[in-house]
Design an enzyme around this catalytic site. Structure first.
Site, mmCIF file in Angstrom:
data_model
loop_
_atom_site.group_PDB
_atom_site.id
_atom_site.type_symbol
_atom_site.label_atom_id
_atom_site.label_comp_id
_atom_site.label_asym_id
_atom_site.label_seq_id
_atom_site.Cartn_x
_atom_site.Cartn_y
_atom_site.Cartn_z
ATOM 1 N N HIS A 103 0.808 -1.219 0.000
ATOM 2 C CA HIS A 103 0.000 0.000 0.000
ATOM 3 C C HIS A 103 0.841 1.268 0.000
ATOM 4 O O HIS A 103 0.430 2.284 -0.534
ATOM 5 C CB HIS A 103 -0.936 0.005 1.221
ATOM 6 C CG HIS A 103 -1.874 -1.160 1.234
ATOM 7 N ND1 HIS A 103 -2.226 -1.832 2.381
ATOM 8 C CD2 HIS A 103 -2.517 -1.784 0.217
ATOM 9 C CE1 HIS A 103 -3.047 -2.821 2.070
ATOM 10 N NE2 HIS A 103 -3.236 -2.816 0.773
ATOM 11 N N HIS A 170 5.248 -2.453 10.841
ATOM 12 C CA HIS A 170 4.996 -1.839 9.539
ATOM 13 C C HIS A 170 5.378 -0.364 9.601
ATOM 14 O O HIS A 170 4.763 0.399 10.346
ATOM 15 C CB HIS A 170 3.517 -1.977 9.164
ATOM 16 C CG HIS A 170 3.103 -3.393 8.901
ATOM 17 N ND1 HIS A 170 2.531 -3.794 7.722
ATOM 18 C CD2 HIS A 170 3.215 -4.511 9.663
ATOM 19 C CE1 HIS A 170 2.290 -5.107 7.764
ATOM 20 N NE2 HIS A 170 2.698 -5.549 8.942
HETATM 21 ZN ZN ZN Z 1 1.440 0.240 4.315
#
Ligand code: ZN
Length: 213
Positions: A103, A170
């Site tokens: 993403h 993350h």
């Molecule tokens: Zn991400």
């Protein structure tokens, strides 16, 4: 773009990629894209310090995402049957995971624990780590990464069961967005006997948590 742009040791073969990657851009097109991003950030890609940056970034991406060029079937193809009847769990703990979220293209850093219960066949332990690496070096979400590792081992070894746990941070969450450092995400895929056998599952989870078992 010259034909030479496509001469690259990491160029994927069609057998390991799906159709969407058949129109892979050339190296110089990728470098142009980096120049565009630098300009978009507000800097000048033609100043001295940034002149070679597009080249370095593209080379670096070639290394960070070389998982697209490899096939899990090849990594796990060599198995051994001489186990003298070993039937217990085989567990590889604390395999470093370095991946990138699909993403934001930011790092996912963590550890994977991979276990299986052989059904007559075992594989070299480095191959388990290589399998983790192969899928990590692609754009990922952690859920898919976990399942892909487990499924690949399950298909190649046809063991009694496979268990994979990944615990990772993350950077798209720690260094931007909600800015929550110290938060890690845990995902797990349990197949076969790890699903059916509560005691085995507990053994796996305990073995990960306690180092002196
Ligand atoms: Zn991400």
């Amino acid at each position: 773009m010259s034909p030479d742009d496509h001469i690259d040791p990491e160029t994927p073969s069609s057998s390991t990629l799906d159709k969407t990657n058949d129109d892979r851009p050339s190296r110089s097109e990728a470098e142009d894209a980096v120049r565009t991003l630098i300009r978009w950030m507000g800097d000048n890609p033609n100043r001295e310090g940034l002149l070679d940056t597009p080249k370095r970034v593209v080379l670096s991406y070639g290394e960070l995402f070389n998982g697209y060029t490899k096939n899990p079937g090849d990594v796990l193809s060599r198995t051994f049957t001489e186990t003298d009847g070993y039937t217990d769990m085989v567990l590889l703990r604390d395999i470093r995971v370095e991946s990138y979220c699909e993403h934001h293209l930011l790092p996912i850093i963590g550890r994977a624990h991979v276990a299986y219960v052989p059904n007559g066949r075992v594989v070299g332990i480095s191959k388990l780590a290589r399998t983790v690496e192969l899928f990590s070096k692609r754009l990922q979400i952690q859920e898919k990464l976990t399942a892909q590792i487990a499924n690949a081992i399950n298909e190649a070894l046809e063991p009694k069961g496979v268990a994979v746990i990944i615990d990772a941070v993350h950077e798209c969450m720690t260094t931007r967005g909600v800015h929550k450092p110290g938060v890690s995400m845990v995902t797990k895929t349990l197949l076969g006997c790890f699903n059916d056998d509560k005691e085995l599952r507990l053994d796996f989870l305990t073995s990960i948590e306690h180092r002196n078992v």
